[in-house]
Design a protein around this motif. Structure first.
Motif, PDB file in Angstrom:
ATOM      1  N   ASN A  82       0.835  -1.214   0.000  1.00  0.00           N
ATOM      2  CA  ASN A  82       0.000   0.000   0.000  1.00  0.00           C
ATOM      3  C   ASN A  82       0.864   1.255   0.000  1.00  0.00           C
ATOM      4  O   ASN A  82       0.563   2.239  -0.689  1.00  0.00           O
ATOM      5  N   ASP A  83       1.956   1.231   0.768  1.00  0.00           N
ATOM      6  CA  ASP A  83       2.863   2.388   0.799  1.00  0.00           C
ATOM      7  C   ASP A  83       3.485   2.631  -0.575  1.00  0.00           C
ATOM      8  O   ASP A  83       3.653   3.782  -0.999  1.00  0.00           O
ATOM      9  N   ILE A  84       3.830   1.558  -1.277  1.00  0.00           N
ATOM     10  CA  ILE A  84       4.418   1.704  -2.622  1.00  0.00           C
ATOM     11  C   ILE A  84       3.386   2.277  -3.587  1.00  0.00           C
ATOM     12  O   ILE A  84       3.698   3.171  -4.386  1.00  0.00           O
ATOM     13  N   ARG A  85       2.160   1.773  -3.518  1.00  0.00           N
ATOM     14  CA  ARG A  85       1.110   2.303  -4.394  1.00  0.00           C
ATOM     15  C   ARG A  85       0.871   3.778  -4.142  1.00  0.00           C
ATOM     16  O   ARG A  85       0.628   4.553  -5.064  1.00  0.00           O
ATOM     17  N   GLU A  86       0.957   4.173  -2.856  1.00  0.00           N
ATOM     18  CA  GLU A  86       0.714   5.569  -2.486  1.00  0.00           C
ATOM     19  C   GLU A  86       1.966   6.427  -2.598  1.00  0.00           C
ATOM     20  O   GLU A  86       1.955   7.607  -2.243  1.00  0.00           O
ATOM     21  N   GLU A  87       3.076   5.809  -3.061  1.00  0.00           N
ATOM     22  CA  GLU A  87       4.360   6.481  -3.272  1.00  0.00           C
ATOM     23  C   GLU A  87       4.944   7.042  -1.978  1.00  0.00           C
ATOM     24  O   GLU A  87       5.679   8.034  -1.975  1.00  0.00           O
ATOM     25  N   ASN A  88       4.654   6.382  -0.863  1.00  0.00           N
ATOM     26  CA  ASN A  88       5.266   6.750   0.417  1.00  0.00           C
ATOM     27  C   ASN A  88       6.505   5.874   0.589  1.00  0.00           C
ATOM     28  O   ASN A  88       6.542   4.923   1.372  1.00  0.00           O
ATOM     29  N   TYR A  89       7.555   6.207  -0.162  1.00  0.00           N
ATOM     30  CA  TYR A  89       8.720   5.349  -0.270  1.00  0.00           C
ATOM     31  C   TYR A  89       9.586   5.327   0.988  1.00  0.00           C
ATOM     32  O   TYR A  89      10.192   4.298   1.304  1.00  0.00           O
ATOM     33  N   GLN A  90       9.649   6.421   1.684  1.00  0.00           N
ATOM     34  CA  GLN A  90      10.453   6.434   2.908  1.00  0.00           C
ATOM     35  C   GLN A  90       9.875   5.465   3.938  1.00  0.00           C
ATOM     36  O   GLN A  90      10.610   4.669   4.536  1.00  0.00           O
ATOM     37  N   ARG A  91       8.558   5.518   4.121  1.00  0.00           N
ATOM     38  CA  ARG A  91       7.930   4.602   5.080  1.00  0.00           C
ATOM     39  C   ARG A  91       8.057   3.156   4.609  1.00  0.00           C
ATOM     40  O   ARG A  91       8.292   2.248   5.405  1.00  0.00           O
ATOM     41  N   ALA A  92       7.915   2.934   3.304  1.00  0.00           N
ATOM     42  CA  ALA A  92       8.060   1.575   2.754  1.00  0.00           C
ATOM     43  C   ALA A  92       9.471   1.043   3.000  1.00  0.00           C
ATOM     44  O   ALA A  92       9.657  -0.134   3.363  1.00  0.00           O
ATOM     45  N   GLY A  93      10.463   1.915   2.818  1.00  0.00           N
ATOM     46  CA  GLY A  93      11.849   1.502   3.036  1.00  0.00           C
ATOM     47  C   GLY A  93      12.112   1.100   4.476  1.00  0.00           C
ATOM     48  O   GLY A  93      12.788   0.098   4.755  1.00  0.00           O
ATOM     49  N   GLU A  94      11.592   1.868   5.416  1.00  0.00           N
ATOM     50  CA  GLU A  94      11.767   1.548   6.835  1.00  0.00           C
ATOM     51  C   GLU A  94      11.099   0.223   7.187  1.00  0.00           C
ATOM     52  O   GLU A  94      11.638  -0.589   7.950  1.00  0.00           O
ATOM     53  N   LYS A  95       9.925  -0.008   6.596  1.00  0.00           N
ATOM     54  CA  LYS A  95       9.204  -1.253   6.879  1.00  0.00           C
ATOM     55  C   LYS A  95       9.908  -2.468   6.264  1.00  0.00           C
ATOM     56  O   LYS A  95       9.947  -3.553   6.861  1.00  0.00           O
ATOM     57  N   ILE A  96      10.452  -2.290   5.054  1.00  0.00           N
ATOM     58  CA  ILE A  96      11.171  -3.399   4.415  1.00  0.00           C
ATOM     59  C   ILE A  96      12.388  -3.799   5.233  1.00  0.00           C
ATOM     60  O   ILE A  96      12.658  -4.990   5.442  1.00  0.00           O
ATOM     61  N   GLU A  97      13.124  -2.817   5.714  1.00  0.00           N
ATOM     62  CA  GLU A  97      14.296  -3.095   6.548  1.00  0.00           C
ATOM     63  C   GLU A  97      13.894  -3.877   7.790  1.00  0.00           C
ATOM     64  O   GLU A  97      14.527  -4.875   8.155  1.00  0.00           O
ATOM     65  N   ALA A  98      12.830  -3.423   8.454  1.00  0.00           N
ATOM     66  CA  ALA A  98      12.359  -4.118   9.660  1.00  0.00           C
ATOM     67  C   ALA A  98      11.835  -5.511   9.322  1.00  0.00           C
ATOM     68  O   ALA A  98      12.056  -6.481  10.062  1.00  0.00           O
ATOM     69  N   LEU A  99      11.140  -5.627   8.174  1.00  0.00           N
ATOM     70  CA  LEU A  99      10.563  -6.899   7.763  1.00  0.00           C
ATOM     71  C   LEU A  99      11.629  -7.978   7.636  1.00  0.00           C
ATOM     72  O   LEU A  99      11.477  -9.099   8.166  1.00  0.00           O
ATOM     73  N   TYR A 100      12.733  -7.672   6.943  1.00  0.00           N
ATOM     74  CA  TYR A 100      13.767  -8.669   6.691  1.00  0.00           C
ATOM     75  C   TYR A 100      14.742  -8.819   7.849  1.00  0.00           C
ATOM     76  O   TYR A 100      15.074  -9.942   8.244  1.00  0.00           O
ATOM     77  N   GLU A 101      15.204  -7.711   8.388  1.00  0.00           N
ATOM     78  CA  GLU A 101      16.279  -7.776   9.368  1.00  0.00           C
ATOM     79  C   GLU A 101      15.797  -8.122  10.769  1.00  0.00           C
ATOM     80  O   GLU A 101      16.557  -8.685  11.563  1.00  0.00           O
ATOM     81  N   ARG A 102      14.564  -7.788  11.103  1.00  0.00           N
ATOM     82  CA  ARG A 102      14.073  -8.088  12.453  1.00  0.00           C
ATOM     83  C   ARG A 102      12.915  -9.084  12.460  1.00  0.00           C
ATOM     84  O   ARG A 102      12.655  -9.719  13.477  1.00  0.00           O
TER      85      ARG A 102
END
Length: 507
Positions: free
Chosen positions: A314-334
């Motif tokens: 949803n963040d990518i569709r809404e072009e909220n890339y900064q929030r998407a990036g933070e979530k991706i990092e947390a998704l994989y690393e934590r």
């Protein structure tokens, strides 16, 4: 080193022999000496010498009786007889029993002793080379699942006893699967085997190269050890091997402790276990030791991960890339790194790739398919931390293409540079492609992005270089050419300036 045992009942003669040469200087390790044949037999069974220098006539047990008993246990030991002139007939008998040479006591000096020792050492080396080649070839075939049928046929045809004699040291061994995380240096399988033997000479093992990045080691376990002592023994060996790879091959290794090998039939199953464990290296950073599979996580944790992937979409569709990036990092690393589920990793990555492809088509980024294929291809080769970085890089590209602060010309320039950065691309070529003047493009690009045209190209090249370095299957000079640098020296200089590290240091 070649291990030497001296068995001699006369104290003066024994001490004279021990002091004749600098043993270590010539590649020999001197074991505790024995003052009679009985002690010599005990020491031979305890220390497993390669060469035994023994008197023929000794109290308690003669040299000939000792040779006869040792031959029953270890037929590969070499014997050099120390004899007086009147014992010459006995010495001839000993040679008939398999002794390699005899030295008259009154003739012995450093040159005579070294000559006979070196003859034995050369024979030992040749025998070891032949056995190593034979055993390693056989072990390589046994690692193949298809060998099971051959094993069954050999059992029926009565060849099992021969096979086990060929691999008698394997009994109670541990199979270790080794994976190189980088491929920047190579010294060849034979040289690697020699290097390991030299550095960890106090262990008994055989190392086989399976692919450019994967090796299998059969480590002889310690007889009579408790489970805790056995685990400590294996761990100390692995840590030593990891240090050797780090120091001599400039690479870290992941090591999976596979199954126990008691006989040749155990090898395929032990190999499967090691291979399965080795997959879990992707949830670790750098070199690691893998002993058992992670425990299955609760179903609600997995469900939570997949829900989080949807919020990122949803963040990518809404072009909220900064929030998407933070979530991706947390998704994989934590998240995924903690759960350590390969099935969940695949499912989450495929689902996330769908959202990236969807946005890529929307903003007319056809090359997104190729980039996302790289993510999926390298998913089980690289760590989850690298996968998160790859998605982060793709988010930056989406941001460039969709953020409204960039004009159409600047976005087109970025797209053209992303497609052609490995080439000898410059401001003039890009401006010609866009049908505008180089001066206007340079001014517009710097005004909107805050960086120069050349800095943007450098950034693209360094990002691709980092990706290739993480994959670890190419030399640095090859990576330099792939990303568009004509000399490896200039590439290294730019890479150090941009990342703070030399290419060799980058993980």
């Amino acid at each position: 080193m070649i291990k030497i045992l001296v068995a001699e009942d006369m104290d003066i003669t024994r001490e004279d022999i021990l002091g004749l040469i600098e043993w270590e200087q010539y590649g020999f390790e001197l074991l505790p000496p024995a003052r009679n044949g009985k002690i010599g037999l005990e020491y031979a069974l305890q220390y497993r010498p390669d060469i035994i220098l023994t008197d023929i006539k000794m109290p308690v047990m003669t040299g000939l009786d000792m040779i006869d008993e040792i031959r029953k246990k270890d037929p590969d030991v070499k014997f050099i007889l120390l004899t007086a002139y009147e014992e010459f007939e006995l010495a001839k008998r000993a040679v008939d029993m398999g002794a390699q040479a005899f030295i008259l006591k009154y003739e012995i000096d450093s040159q005579v002793l070294l000559r006979e020792l070196n003859k034995c050492a050369e024979a030992i080396k040749k025998e070891r080379d032949v056995k190593s080649i034979t055993a390693r070839a056989r072990l390589g075939r046994l690692l193949d699942e298809g060998e099971k049928m051959q094993l069954a046929q050999e059992n029926v045809s009565g060849k099992t006893a021969y096979r086990e004699r060929c691999f008698q040291w394997i009994g109670n061994s541990i199979l270790l699967n080794v994976w190189r995380l980088k491929m920047r240096k190579d010294i060849g399988e034979e040289n690697l085997q020699d290097l390991l033997k030299e550095e960890v000479w106090n262990y008994r093992f055989t190392c086989l190269k399976i692919t450019e990045r994967e090796f299998v080691i059969f480590l002889k376990s310690r007889d009579g050890s408790s489970l805790m002592e056995q685990e400590r023994y294996v761990r100390e060996f692995i840590l030593s091997v990891q240090e050797i790879f780090r120091e001599h091959l400039d690479t870290q290794i992941a090591v999976a402790v596979g199954g126990i090998v008691r006989n040749s039939q155990d090898i395929p199953a032990a190999r499967r276990k090691g291979t399965e464990l080795l997959q879990y290296r992707i949830f670790r950073k750098g070199g690691c030791i893998l002993v058992k599979k992670p425990e299955e996580c609760p179903a609600e944790w997995k469900e939570q991960i997949l829900v989080e992937v949807e919020t990122i979409g949803n963040d990518i569709r809404e072009e909220n890339y900064q929030r998407a990036g933070e979530k991706i990092e947390a998704l994989y690393e934590r998240g995924i790194a903690k759960i350590q589920s390969i099935a969940l990793l695949k499912k989450a990555t495929i689902k996330l790739s769908y959202y990236f492809r969807e946005k890529g088509y929307e903003v007319k980024l056809p090359e997104f398919d190729e980039w996302l294929e790289r993510v999926e291809i390298n998913l089980l080769q690289e760590s989850v931390y690298h996968t998160a970085e790859r998605f982060g890089y793709l988010l930056e590209i989406l941001k460039e293409c969709t953020v409204r602060q960039y004009s159409r010309k600047v976005r087109e320039a970025m797209a053209y540079m992303r497609a052609h950065y490995p080439e000898d691309i410059g401001l003039n070529e890009t401006a010609l492609h866009l049908d505008i003047s180089p001066i206007y493009l340079s001014h517009l690009f710097k005004k909107e992005t805050g960086i120069t045209f050349s800095a943007y190209v450098t950034g693209l090249r360094i990002e691709r270089a980092k990706e290739l370095l993480r994959q670890g299957d190419k030399k640095i000079y090859e990576i330099s050419e792939i990303v568009g640098y004509q000399t490896v020296q200039y590439f290294s200089k730019v890479f150090k300036k941009e990342t703070g590290k030399n290419p060799k240091e980058f993980e």
